[in-house]
Design a protein around this motif. Sequence first.
Motif, PDB file in Angstrom:
ATOM      1  N   ASP A   1       2.114   8.322   3.578  1.00 16.10           N
ATOM      2  CA  ASP A   1       1.520   9.107   4.658  1.00 16.10           C
ATOM      3  C   ASP A   1       2.286   8.916   5.958  1.00 16.10           C
ATOM      4  O   ASP A   1       2.477   9.873   6.733  1.00 16.10           O
ATOM      5  CB  ASP A   1       0.056   8.698   4.846  1.00 16.10           C
ATOM      6  N   THR A   2       2.726   7.692   6.228  1.00 16.27           N
ATOM      7  CA  THR A   2       3.532   7.423   7.425  1.00 16.27           C
ATOM      8  C   THR A   2       4.835   8.208   7.390  1.00 16.27           C
ATOM      9  O   THR A   2       5.286   8.751   8.408  1.00 16.27           O
ATOM     10  CB  THR A   2       3.816   5.913   7.541  1.00 16.27           C
TER      11      THR A   2
ATOM     12  N   SER B   1      -0.365   4.567   1.776  1.00 17.91           N
ATOM     13  CA  SER B   1      -0.343   4.546   3.239  1.00 17.91           C
ATOM     14  C   SER B   1       1.072   4.688   3.769  1.00 17.91           C
ATOM     15  O   SER B   1       1.309   5.381   4.776  1.00 17.91           O
ATOM     16  CB  SER B   1      -0.977   3.251   3.755  1.00 17.91           C
TER      17      SER B   1
ATOM     18  N   SER C   1       0.855  -1.192   0.000  1.00 20.14           N
ATOM     19  CA  SER C   1       0.000   0.000   0.000  1.00 20.14           C
ATOM     20  C   SER C   1       0.890   1.241   0.000  1.00 20.14           C
ATOM     21  O   SER C   1       1.127   1.844   1.058  1.00 20.14           O
ATOM     22  CB  SER C   1      -0.921  -0.016   1.223  1.00 20.14           C
TER      23      SER C   1
END
Length: 265
Positions: free
Chosen positions: A186-187, A183, A180
């Motif tokens: 974003d982390t 995601s 992903s």
Amino acid sequence: MSDRGQHTPPPASPEQPEPAPAPEYSADQPTPPTSEPGAPPPPAPDDTPLELSATPDDPDSDNAFGLTAAESDDTNRPAKPRGRTRTIVLASLLAVTVAGAGAMAVFGWRINSQRNTTLATPTSIGSLTLDDSEEATATADYLQTALSAEVPMTKAVGAVYTGADEKSVLFFGGTSLFWSPGSELDTAFDLVGDDQGAVTEISDVEAGNLGGTMKCGVTHSPEGDMTVCGWADHGSLALAMFPNRTPAEAAPLMLQIRSATQTRS
């Protein structure tokens, strides 16, 4: 001559009718049931044919064959279209299965085409030059180590570049299989926010021919605003920090850095 002493013969009894002969039955006829003495004889079978309430030749009759109301309703009720319903259901399931299989095929192809990725830190990228000073090297090592702690990497890289305008660029990232990418990116932005201050105004920017996703945002600090850009695909993830540059200036430069540092086999 006297009749005394002579016996007068008794009058003759009336003639008894001869009994009727017993009916004869052939082997093809069933033996009639015997009845108990004194019981009335069984009724004779009624050979009268049953009459229907109407004949088929009566066109005005609602029940041409003498059917009951229930039988008539069942006969006139249309059959349920079970075959058509089953066909529609099977066709719908087939369409969903084909669509799901197609989506999985595209997803698998994308992963396979992006997973074998390599990141490098060339000595120059356009007008940017690699800063190999001890301070720059320590900063790059710190950034790549911090990123690897939050996002597992197979191999991590980091470098500091300086432009002709004396503005620096801090680049760090790594390679791995990312299921992903969005995601994971974003982390990575959250990691920069913890260290430099929250990254806000994050928006998608052009990712280029290598695909995946690329975003840019801004973090505010007493030293001034700094743009943070990053990309992620199924084989790599990288961030770059651009002090004293706006997102409009940093986005095309980030695309240039990606083209120079990322290769696929």
